[in-house]
Design an enzyme around this catalytic site. Structure first.
Site, PDB file in Angstrom:
ATOM      1  CG  HIS A 123      -1.731  -1.230   1.379  1.00 53.52           C
ATOM      2  ND1 HIS A 123      -2.990  -1.410   0.872  1.00 53.52           N
ATOM      3  CD2 HIS A 123      -1.404  -2.399   2.000  1.00 53.52           C
ATOM      4  CE1 HIS A 123      -3.425  -2.628   1.179  1.00 53.52           C
ATOM      5  NE2 HIS A 123      -2.472  -3.253   1.862  1.00 53.52           N
ATOM      6  CB  SER A 178      14.096  22.567 -15.009  1.00 58.59           C
ATOM      7  OG  SER A 178      13.403  23.797 -15.061  1.00 58.59           O
ATOM      8  CE  LYS A 196      12.527  19.158 -10.906  1.00 55.02           C
ATOM      9  NZ  LYS A 196      11.353  19.425 -11.750  1.00 55.02           N
ATOM     10  CD  GLU A 238       9.478  12.034 -15.494  1.00 58.73           C
ATOM     11  OE1 GLU A 238       9.088  12.539 -14.454  1.00 58.73           O
ATOM     12  OE2 GLU A 238      10.050  12.681 -16.394  1.00 58.73           O
TER      13      GLU A 238
END
Ligand code: ARG
Length: 471
Positions: free
Chosen positions: A160, A281, A287, A294
């Site tokens: 979970h 970024s 970043k 992804e």
């Protein structure tokens, strides 16, 4: 109307294809990938025609030589296939006719584009699916090596997405090697079923000419010819299987990607990826984004869609060849390419991935992650597990009320919860308990060592017998 129409089938037509039809009808841009497979199929076909006396030896030699030249020119980029000729098959025939004249037209003896396409596809399927199986194996190997480099690193295991138990980092990662093993065996299974040659089925009901399908099948390295001529030109089940297995594979890669993305976030901080595999970024200087996992997660969506496309394509299709089947390549190649590129880049990524032990250790301190082992302690002293669960649960509640971890409660609280708790309860550590989890398949050092060895021998066995059946 002139008879000088480009297409070999133009005899019964009095008008040429409109420009709109030429553009809409052709499957060439995708089918080009099958061109060499079509040359292979044609080689086998003409050798079979020679063996049964439908071609003279000299005719066969001239055609075989021309096919080799065409392959060479194709590889050198000297051939541009013509969209007016509709498909690779009529392009190949036109190229042969240009090289050897009228003789080139004999290659279509006892053959239709329907079995020709089915054959080129099967040849390409066997090759490309084997390459995919190998790519899965390479990725598994990279994962296994990474596991072996970090045998003793403890980390939380989640259910979970809440801290549940402790495990070894290598045990977590090896899960994916096991999942990929199922993927690999699914593709091998599909390959075994697809290992049949449709060549000689002709348009759909076979031919009255005396061909030898077993011979052409063996020349192409297939186990046997397909059983039924109509089925041979209608069947794309192997692509449905491929689509489903590809979707399953990408789901696995996507789940791994999701975990890598989470574990590299500041919130977890368990993993660092190589800079060469991340992007920055344009506005936020700090970043470092995990674009590779992804994108893999994103591409899994397309591959799941491809599987659906292949099934929907077939579901109401009457038997025999139907032009709808041209669309099979759109979904098949897209799925294949996304699987191959995802496996390739993830294999590189894993080699640069670094676990961050300190953050993993910190995560083991909180979340009462030792609780199940405290319950097991009571079980060892004779308490029924359900009762032990309740006793430890109440200690968790107590610790929560003090915003502490259960392991930091004073002994008095343990003693009050159950007389079975002695001082030695405080010597129980995550490390100790993890090493003791040695039942088959568990995370303990010994069981894990055996698992990694077993996985390695599965990979070695595949490497050793690699395509021994199929050249
Ligand atoms: N482009 C076609 C395909 O991909 C080739 C087979 C053509 N056969 C035919 N009867 N038109 O399916």
């Amino acid at each position: 109307m002139s008879k000088a129409l480009a297409n070999p089938w133009a005899g019964r037509f009095s008008e040429t294809m409109t420009a709109g039809l030429v553009a809409f009808n052709t499957g060439l841009p995708l089918e080009e990938r099958l061109f060499e497979s079509d040359i292979d199929g044609t080689h086998a076909h003409i050798e079979m025609l020679r063996s049964v006396g439908l071609l003279e030896s000299a005719e066969h030699a001239a055609l075989a030589g021309a096919l080799d030249e065409i392959r060479h020119e194709w590889r050198s980029g000297d051939i541009k296939l013509q969209v007016e000729l509709e498909d690779i098959h009529m392009n190949l025939e036109a190229l042969l006719v240009r090289k050897v004249g009228e003789l080139g037209k004999k290659t279509h003896t006892a053959r239709s584009r329907n079995d020709q396409q089915a054959t080129a596809q099967r040849i390409f399927f066997m090759r490309s699916t084997r390459e995919l199986v190998d790519a899965i194996g390479n990725f598994q190997q990279a994962l296994l090596e990474h596991c072996r480099q970090h045998p003793d690193l403890l980390m939380p295991s989640y259910t979970h997405l809440q801290r549940a138990e402790f495990t070894y980092y290598a045990h977590w990662l090896a899960t994916y090697v096991v999942m990929l093993e199922r993927d690999r065996s699914r593709f091998l299974d599909a390959l075994a079923r697809a290992d049949q040659s449709p060549l000689g089925a002709c348009a759909s009901t076979g031919t009255s000419l005396p061909i030898d399908r077993k011979y052409s099948a063996s020349l192409l390295g297939f186990r046997e010819p397909t059983l039924h001529s109509i089925d041979s030109v209608s069947d794309r089940d192997y692509l449905v299987e491929f689509g489903a297995h590809a979707a399953n594979l990408m789901i696995h890669l996507s789940r791994l990607s999701e975990e890598i993305i989470s574990f590299t976030s500041q919130e977890f901080g368990f993993l660092a990826l190589g800079d060469g595999y991340c992007t920055g970024s344009s506005i936020m200087p700090q970043k470092k984004n995990p674009d590779v996992p992804e994108l893999v997660r994103g591409k899994s969506a397309s591959v799941i869609g491809n599987a659906m496309t292949l099934m929907t394509l077939l579901k109401a299709l009457p038997l025999g060849y139907n032009k709808d089947l041209q669309e099979d390549k759109t979904a098949w190649f897209a799925a294949l390419d996304n699987c191959m590129s995802s496996l390739g880049i993830l294999t590189e990524l894993v080699r640069t991935m670094k676990p961050l032990p300190e953050r993993m250790r910190q995560a083991l301190q909180g979340g009462h992650i030792i609780a199940t082992e405290y319950a097991n302690y009571l079980v060892r002293k004779g308490m029924p597990f359900r009762e032990a669960h309740r006793v430890v649960g109440e200690l968790v509640k107590l610790a929560d009320s003090r915003q502490a971890d259960i392991s930091s409660l004073p002994h008095a609280d343990f003693a009050a919860a159950s007389a079975l708790f002695s001082e030695d309860i405080h010597t129980i550590t995550a490390e100790d308990m993890a090493t003791r989890k040695n039942s088959y398949g568990s995370c303990g050092g010994q069981a894990l060592g055996e698992l990694l060895a077993q996985l390695q021998s599965l990979l070695d066995a595949h490497q050793a017998s690699r395509w021994s059946v199929h050249p």
